[in-house]
Design an enzyme around this catalytic site. Structure first.
Site, mmCIF file in Angstrom:
data_model
loop_
_atom_site.group_PDB
_atom_site.id
_atom_site.type_symbol
_atom_site.label_atom_id
_atom_site.label_comp_id
_atom_site.label_asym_id
_atom_site.label_seq_id
_atom_site.Cartn_x
_atom_site.Cartn_y
_atom_site.Cartn_z
ATOM 1 N N GLY A 16 0.982 -1.287 0.013
ATOM 2 C CA GLY A 16 0.047 -0.059 -0.162
ATOM 3 C C GLY A 16 0.897 1.263 0.020
ATOM 4 O O GLY A 16 0.443 2.254 0.458
ATOM 5 N N SER A 17 1.861 1.224 -0.450
ATOM 6 C CA SER A 17 2.811 2.540 -0.574
ATOM 7 C C SER A 17 2.210 3.319 -1.395
ATOM 8 O O SER A 17 1.986 4.831 -1.279
ATOM 9 C CB SER A 17 4.225 2.254 -1.073
ATOM 10 O OG SER A 17 4.296 1.845 -2.392
ATOM 11 N N ASN A 18 1.566 3.049 -2.567
ATOM 12 C CA ASN A 18 0.860 3.932 -3.386
ATOM 13 C C ASN A 18 -0.360 4.725 -2.817
ATOM 14 O O ASN A 18 -0.773 5.803 -2.888
ATOM 15 C CB ASN A 18 0.239 3.506 -4.685
ATOM 16 C CG ASN A 18 1.345 3.385 -5.707
ATOM 17 O OD1 ASN A 18 2.044 4.360 -6.306
ATOM 18 N ND2 ASN A 18 2.097 1.934 -5.898
ATOM 19 N N LYS A 95 -6.391 -8.913 -7.438
ATOM 20 C CA LYS A 95 -7.670 -9.925 -7.965
ATOM 21 C C LYS A 95 -8.128 -8.968 -9.154
ATOM 22 O O LYS A 95 -8.011 -7.465 -9.234
ATOM 23 C CB LYS A 95 -8.401 -9.713 -6.764
ATOM 24 C CG LYS A 95 -7.982 -10.680 -5.644
ATOM 25 C CD LYS A 95 -7.849 -12.094 -6.052
ATOM 26 C CE LYS A 95 -7.113 -12.849 -4.663
ATOM 27 N NZ LYS A 95 -6.664 -14.272 -5.247
ATOM 28 N N HIS A 113 0.259 0.375 -13.106
ATOM 29 C CA HIS A 113 1.230 -0.692 -13.329
ATOM 30 C C HIS A 113 2.777 -0.197 -13.579
ATOM 31 O O HIS A 113 3.191 0.714 -13.983
ATOM 32 C CB HIS A 113 0.841 -1.448 -14.899
ATOM 33 C CG HIS A 113 1.621 -2.564 -15.261
ATOM 34 N ND1 HIS A 113 1.389 -3.729 -14.780
ATOM 35 C CD2 HIS A 113 2.706 -2.481 -16.215
ATOM 36 C CE1 HIS A 113 2.091 -4.583 -15.417
ATOM 37 N NE2 HIS A 113 2.932 -3.837 -16.261
ATOM 38 N N SER A 145 2.680 3.478 -15.560
ATOM 39 C CA SER A 145 1.794 3.543 -16.390
ATOM 40 C C SER A 145 0.543 3.490 -15.343
ATOM 41 O O SER A 145 0.165 2.831 -14.875
ATOM 42 C CB SER A 145 1.508 2.575 -17.525
ATOM 43 O OG SER A 145 2.585 2.312 -18.366
ATOM 44 N N GLU A 183 6.117 5.873 -9.422
ATOM 45 C CA GLU A 183 4.679 5.706 -9.286
ATOM 46 C C GLU A 183 3.926 6.654 -7.967
ATOM 47 O O GLU A 183 2.924 7.062 -8.435
ATOM 48 C CB GLU A 183 4.388 4.327 -8.617
ATOM 49 C CG GLU A 183 4.795 3.214 -9.706
ATOM 50 C CD GLU A 183 4.494 1.829 -9.262
ATOM 51 O OE1 GLU A 183 3.339 1.561 -8.469
ATOM 52 O OE2 GLU A 183 5.130 1.018 -9.683
HETATM 53 C C1 GRF Z 1 3.054 -1.242 -7.637
HETATM 54 O O1 GRF Z 1 4.294 -1.497 -8.315
HETATM 55 C C2 GRF Z 1 2.010 -1.183 -8.797
HETATM 56 O O2 GRF Z 1 2.301 -0.575 -9.997
HETATM 57 C C3 GRF Z 1 1.659 -2.630 -8.881
HETATM 58 O O3 GRF Z 1 1.728 -3.236 -7.607
HETATM 59 C C4 GRF Z 1 2.762 -2.356 -6.914
HETATM 60 C C5 GRF Z 1 2.021 -2.159 -5.598
HETATM 61 O O4 GRF Z 1 2.850 -1.374 -4.734
HETATM 62 N N1 GRF Z 1 0.361 -2.760 -9.617
HETATM 63 P P1 GRF Z 1 2.280 -0.854 -3.249
HETATM 64 O O5 GRF Z 1 1.373 -1.886 -2.613
HETATM 65 O O6 GRF Z 1 1.395 0.405 -3.757
HETATM 66 O O7 GRF Z 1 3.532 -0.549 -2.607
#
Ligand code: GRF
Length: 200
Positions: A16-18, A95, A113, A145, A183
């Site tokens: 969940g870093s994003n 999923k 991605h 992307s 990202e």
């Molecule tokens: C990221 O690299 C994203 O592009 C991919 O899964 C990873 C998730 O990372 N779909 P995080 O859980 O947000 O750290």
């Protein structure tokens, strides 16, 4: 007309870093969006724990809680509607999202991605496999992307990308770390833009 903060739901499975980057951006002055809901298939995900700490509504939805995939899809759609969600962000969600939810949120559901689609996407292309493929192909550039989510893995229209060079001494780990940094810049910027566009 009065401006409304757009309500974003984030789908996560692991780190969940994003999600964290989105929460930070949502808290910054001038943000057009709020993270209003986090859904995870993994009750132990760090993303879910982070959301709880911030007081964000969370839902755990998996094959255990909803063994029937179409019932799970209906439940996801329902919870998104109950929270008046405007935009859904899949960020490290492993999923597939069901057809009912995809249809209800058509062009309002996006995914991130870690490669320059259409290169290195599709079934099995996640995590280290993506960066390994970049290195094996001898690509000079890579980067994340953001694209609309459809029922085909990584095949929806690309909204935005960030390119970084692949370095001669790069390893899967080093390239993964540099792409992830990108990202965290790209995803909040895209969500901010889409949220702003929803105002008009
Ligand atoms: C990221 O690299 C994203 O592009 C991919 O899964 C990873 C998730 O990372 N779909 P995080 O859980 O947000 O750290």
């Amino acid at each position: 007309m009065c401006k409304r903060t757009r309500r974003v739901a984030v789908l996560v499975s692991h780190t969940g870093s994003n999600l964290r980057a989105l929460c930070e951006a949502a808290a910054a002055p001038g943000s057009e969006f709020a993270v209003a809901l986090v859904i995870s298939n993994n009750s132990g995900s760090l993303g879910l724990a982070h959301a709880r700490k911030l007081g964000i509504a969370t839902t755990h939805m998996s094959a255990k809680t909803h063994p029937d995939p179409s019932e799970r899809d209906r439940a996801m759609c329902r919870v998104l509607e109950e929270h008046a969600i405007n935009l859904v962000v899949s960020a490290g969600y492993v999923k597939k999202v069901g057809p009912r939810t995809l249809q209800a949120f058509e062009r309002r559901i996006i995914n991130i991605h870690p490669a320059l689609l259409p290169r290195h996407g599709g079934p099995g292309m996640y995590g280290a496999a993506v960066h390994r493929a970049v290195l094996d192909a001898g690509d000079r550039f890579t980067g994340p992307s953001v694209h609309y989510l459809t029922d085909e893995y990584d095949a929806g229209e690309v909204i935005a990308q960030r390119e970084i060079p692949v370095l001669d001494n790069d390893t899967v780990e080093s390239v993964a770390a540099r792409v992830l940094e990108q990202e965290h810049l790209l995803l909040p910027a895209v969500v901010q833009r889409l949220a702003a566009e929803m105002q008009s």
